[in-house]
Write a protein that holds these residues in place. Structure first.
Motif, mmCIF file in Angstrom:
data_model
loop_
_atom_site.group_PDB
_atom_site.id
_atom_site.type_symbol
_atom_site.label_atom_id
_atom_site.label_comp_id
_atom_site.label_asym_id
_atom_site.label_seq_id
_atom_site.Cartn_x
_atom_site.Cartn_y
_atom_site.Cartn_z
ATOM 1 N N ALA A 20 147.311 -6.346 -18.675
ATOM 2 C CA ALA A 20 148.348 -5.459 -18.131
ATOM 3 C C ALA A 20 148.985 -6.048 -16.868
ATOM 4 O O ALA A 20 150.059 -5.609 -16.447
ATOM 5 C CB ALA A 20 147.760 -4.083 -17.826
ATOM 6 N N LEU A 21 148.325 -7.029 -16.270
ATOM 7 C CA LEU A 21 148.880 -7.688 -15.089
ATOM 8 C C LEU A 21 149.872 -8.773 -15.527
ATOM 9 O O LEU A 21 149.717 -9.954 -15.218
ATOM 10 C CB LEU A 21 147.763 -8.312 -14.249
ATOM 11 N N ASP A 22 150.897 -8.351 -16.236
ATOM 12 C CA ASP A 22 151.895 -9.307 -16.707
ATOM 13 C C ASP A 22 153.020 -9.437 -15.681
ATOM 14 O O ASP A 22 153.008 -8.807 -14.624
ATOM 15 C CB ASP A 22 152.444 -8.902 -18.079
ATOM 16 N N THR A 23 154.014 -10.229 -16.007
ATOM 17 C CA THR A 23 155.123 -10.484 -15.078
ATOM 18 C C THR A 23 155.844 -9.206 -14.681
ATOM 19 O O THR A 23 156.183 -8.979 -13.512
ATOM 20 C CB THR A 23 156.140 -11.460 -15.718
ATOM 21 N N LYS A 24 156.050 -8.322 -15.653
ATOM 22 C CA LYS A 24 156.761 -7.065 -15.383
ATOM 23 C C LYS A 24 155.969 -6.197 -14.407
ATOM 24 O O LYS A 24 156.519 -5.625 -13.458
ATOM 25 C CB LYS A 24 157.002 -6.308 -16.695
ATOM 26 N N THR A 25 154.667 -6.119 -14.627
ATOM 27 C CA THR A 25 153.809 -5.294 -13.775
ATOM 28 C C THR A 25 153.827 -5.780 -12.330
ATOM 29 O O THR A 25 153.893 -4.993 -11.384
ATOM 30 C CB THR A 25 152.354 -5.323 -14.299
ATOM 31 N N LYS B 249 136.461 -5.252 -23.807
ATOM 32 C CA LYS B 249 137.830 -4.883 -24.229
ATOM 33 C C LYS B 249 138.600 -4.240 -23.073
ATOM 34 O O LYS B 249 139.784 -4.529 -22.856
ATOM 35 C CB LYS B 249 137.784 -3.930 -25.415
ATOM 36 N N SER B 250 137.912 -3.371 -22.313
ATOM 37 C CA SER B 250 138.573 -2.719 -21.177
ATOM 38 C C SER B 250 139.006 -3.744 -20.126
ATOM 39 O O SER B 250 140.102 -3.674 -19.570
ATOM 40 C CB SER B 250 137.636 -1.699 -20.534
ATOM 41 N N ILE B 251 138.120 -4.712 -19.859
ATOM 42 C CA ILE B 251 138.458 -5.766 -18.889
ATOM 43 C C ILE B 251 139.653 -6.571 -19.380
ATOM 44 O O ILE B 251 140.603 -6.842 -18.629
ATOM 45 C CB ILE B 251 137.246 -6.700 -18.656
ATOM 46 N N LYS B 252 139.615 -6.933 -20.659
ATOM 47 C CA LYS B 252 140.713 -7.735 -21.220
ATOM 48 C C LYS B 252 142.036 -6.972 -21.157
ATOM 49 O O LYS B 252 143.063 -7.516 -20.727
ATOM 50 C CB LYS B 252 140.401 -8.111 -22.669
ATOM 51 N N ASP B 253 142.007 -5.721 -21.563
ATOM 52 C CA ASP B 253 143.239 -4.914 -21.571
ATOM 53 C C ASP B 253 143.808 -4.752 -20.161
ATOM 54 O O ASP B 253 145.024 -4.848 -19.949
ATOM 55 C CB ASP B 253 142.971 -3.538 -22.186
ATOM 56 N N SER B 254 142.925 -4.507 -19.193
ATOM 57 C CA SER B 254 143.411 -4.293 -17.820
ATOM 58 C C SER B 254 143.958 -5.590 -17.212
ATOM 59 O O SER B 254 144.928 -5.560 -16.452
ATOM 60 C CB SER B 254 142.297 -3.716 -16.936
ATOM 61 N N LEU B 255 143.355 -6.717 -17.566
ATOM 62 C CA LEU B 255 143.862 -7.999 -17.069
ATOM 63 C C LEU B 255 145.179 -8.376 -17.748
ATOM 64 O O LEU B 255 146.095 -8.908 -17.114
ATOM 65 C CB LEU B 255 142.823 -9.108 -17.286
ATOM 66 N N LYS C 66 138.016 -1.102 -11.308
ATOM 67 C CA LYS C 66 137.058 -0.176 -11.917
ATOM 68 C C LYS C 66 136.259 -0.866 -13.026
ATOM 69 O O LYS C 66 135.037 -0.719 -13.124
ATOM 70 C CB LYS C 66 137.814 1.032 -12.483
ATOM 71 N N ASN C 67 136.947 -1.652 -13.835
ATOM 72 C CA ASN C 67 136.273 -2.355 -14.934
ATOM 73 C C ASN C 67 135.332 -3.442 -14.422
ATOM 74 O O ASN C 67 134.280 -3.699 -15.022
ATOM 75 C CB ASN C 67 137.307 -2.969 -15.878
ATOM 76 N N GLU D 222 149.851 -1.460 -8.594
ATOM 77 C CA GLU D 222 148.729 -0.809 -7.905
ATOM 78 C C GLU D 222 147.802 -0.110 -8.896
ATOM 79 O O GLU D 222 146.574 -0.204 -8.799
ATOM 80 C CB GLU D 222 149.254 0.193 -6.874
ATOM 81 N N LYS D 223 148.401 0.565 -9.850
ATOM 82 C CA LYS D 223 147.614 1.280 -10.862
ATOM 83 C C LYS D 223 146.829 0.297 -11.733
ATOM 84 O O LYS D 223 145.650 0.512 -12.042
ATOM 85 C CB LYS D 223 148.551 2.136 -11.731
ATOM 86 N N ALA D 224 147.504 -0.795 -12.114
ATOM 87 C CA ALA D 224 146.853 -1.802 -12.954
ATOM 88 C C ALA D 224 145.698 -2.474 -12.219
ATOM 89 O O ALA D 224 144.635 -2.720 -12.800
ATOM 90 C CB ALA D 224 147.881 -2.852 -13.392
ATOM 91 N N LEU D 225 145.880 -2.745 -10.928
ATOM 92 C CA LEU D 225 144.824 -3.379 -10.139
ATOM 93 C C LEU D 225 143.631 -2.447 -9.957
ATOM 94 O O LEU D 225 142.478 -2.886 -9.945
ATOM 95 C CB LEU D 225 145.367 -3.802 -8.770
#
Length: 340
Positions: free
Chosen positions: A27-32, A19-25, A48-49, A40-43
């Motif tokens: 989060a790498l949407d167009t806006k991010t 779930k953590s991996i999915k959520d963090s990936l 980490k995941n 940088e924070k999302a990456l």
């Protein structure tokens, strides 16, 4: 009242890791991507995941992985479509995250859950993921990562078969000639695996697509790039001489157009004034046999192009032979003068 300043962190379950991996990936949407600090924070979160995933899959250096947890993680990554996200988000990831993903990829593919390769079955249901990885050869930043992942995929016959029959397969004829030497070399490695890992599968493919394949392959053999010609010739000899491809090889050597290509390659090697030392040695050792072979070839009547190729190749080899003789005589004469 508790005076403990330290909280003991409970290890994440496989479900929580997935779930953590999915959520963090996600989060790498167009806006991010368009907001530097947010990206940088999302990456960092993704990285980490991925470290957590790697430890769960292969152990932390002090203890071996718990195989039940590995199976649960693999199942969860497939069930939650995280496998697709791992591939589609690859071009955005940082260097360290890509390195960890490539390391984990082979483990994910090879791991069996109840005698089934879950990740392989997932890709079989989403073949477009393989097309995406092939197209990524056009992206120099991730090309080598994608190459490693594709070669792991091609160890499985169903995945190799799909690419052979996919329009994406023709892209390899372009990628092996890319100007970036590292990318082109990696594409050749993947191309070679695709054509040599599963002999029977490749034989069936060549039988069904003989003309289309060799029309494209002849262009590689006659490329203006020396490395392309050399690598293509090496791969050709490997897959044509495999037992399942013997009938393809017999078909190949019966066609005059392929003989013309090979004679052109011989001419190129002989006529090249800057031949590598290894090429010079091989030509010198085999010049008598090559000349005998060319003398014994009978050009087809009326085929002027073949006759020209035959005569030119013969002339070049004769010239090469005379050059070698003059060089030897000159060397002998010089030694005689010195000794005199």
């Amino acid at each position: 009242m508790s005076f403990s300043f330290f909280k003991i962190l409970r290890p994440k379950t496989p479900q929580e890791v997935a779930k953590s991996i999915k959520d963090s990936l996600m989060a790498l949407d167009t806006k991010t991507v368009f907001e530097v600090k947010t990206l940088e924070k999302a990456l960092e979160e993704v990285e980490k995941n991925f470290v957590t995933m790697r430890c769960m899959l292969s152990g932390d250096g002090e203890s071996e992985p718990n195989m039940d947890q590995v199976s649960q993680l693999v199942e969860e990554l497939c069930k939650e479509d995280v496998v697709a996200l791992l591939i589609y988000k690859l071009p955005i990831l940082g260097w360290e995250a890509r390195k960890n993903l490539v390391y984990c990829w082979s483990i994910l593919l090879r791991h069996k859950v109840d005698s089934k390769y879950c990740c392989v079955e997932y890709i079989e249901q989403h073949f477009e993921l393989l097309d995406f990885l092939v197209v990524c050869y056009d992206n120099k930043e991730v090309a080598l990562n994608c190459g490693i992942m594709l070669r792991e995929c091609f160890k499985f016959p169903t995945l190799a078969k799909y690419i052979l029959e996919s329009p994406s397969f023709e892209l390899f004829f372009k990628f092996v000639e890319l100007p970036d030497f590292d990318v082109a070399s990696d594409a050749f490695s993947t191309f070679k695996d695709l054509l040599t890992k599963h002999g029977k599968l490749v034989a069936e493919f060549l039988e069904a697509h003989y003309d289309e394949f060799f029309d494209l392959y002849d262009k590689l053999l006659t490329s203006s790039n020396y490395v392309t010609r050399r690598q293509s010739l090496k791969i050709l000899s490997e897959f044509l001489l495999e037992a399942p491809n013997i009938h393809i090889m017999k078909h190949y050597i019966q066609e005059v157009r392929h003989l013309k290509v090979m004679m052109t390659l011989l001419r190129v090697f002989v006529a090249n004034p800057n031949k590598p030392r290894d090429v010079k040695i091989i030509l010198a050792k085999n010049q008598e046999k090559l000349l005998e072979l060319l003398h014994n070839l009978s050009p087809a009547k009326g085929d002027l192009m073949f006759q020209d190729s035959h005569l030119l190749a013969l002339a070049l080899f004769q010239a090469q032979k005379m050059s070698n003789l003059r060089r030897k005589r000159s060397s002998s004469s010089r030694k005689s003068r010195l000794s005199g």
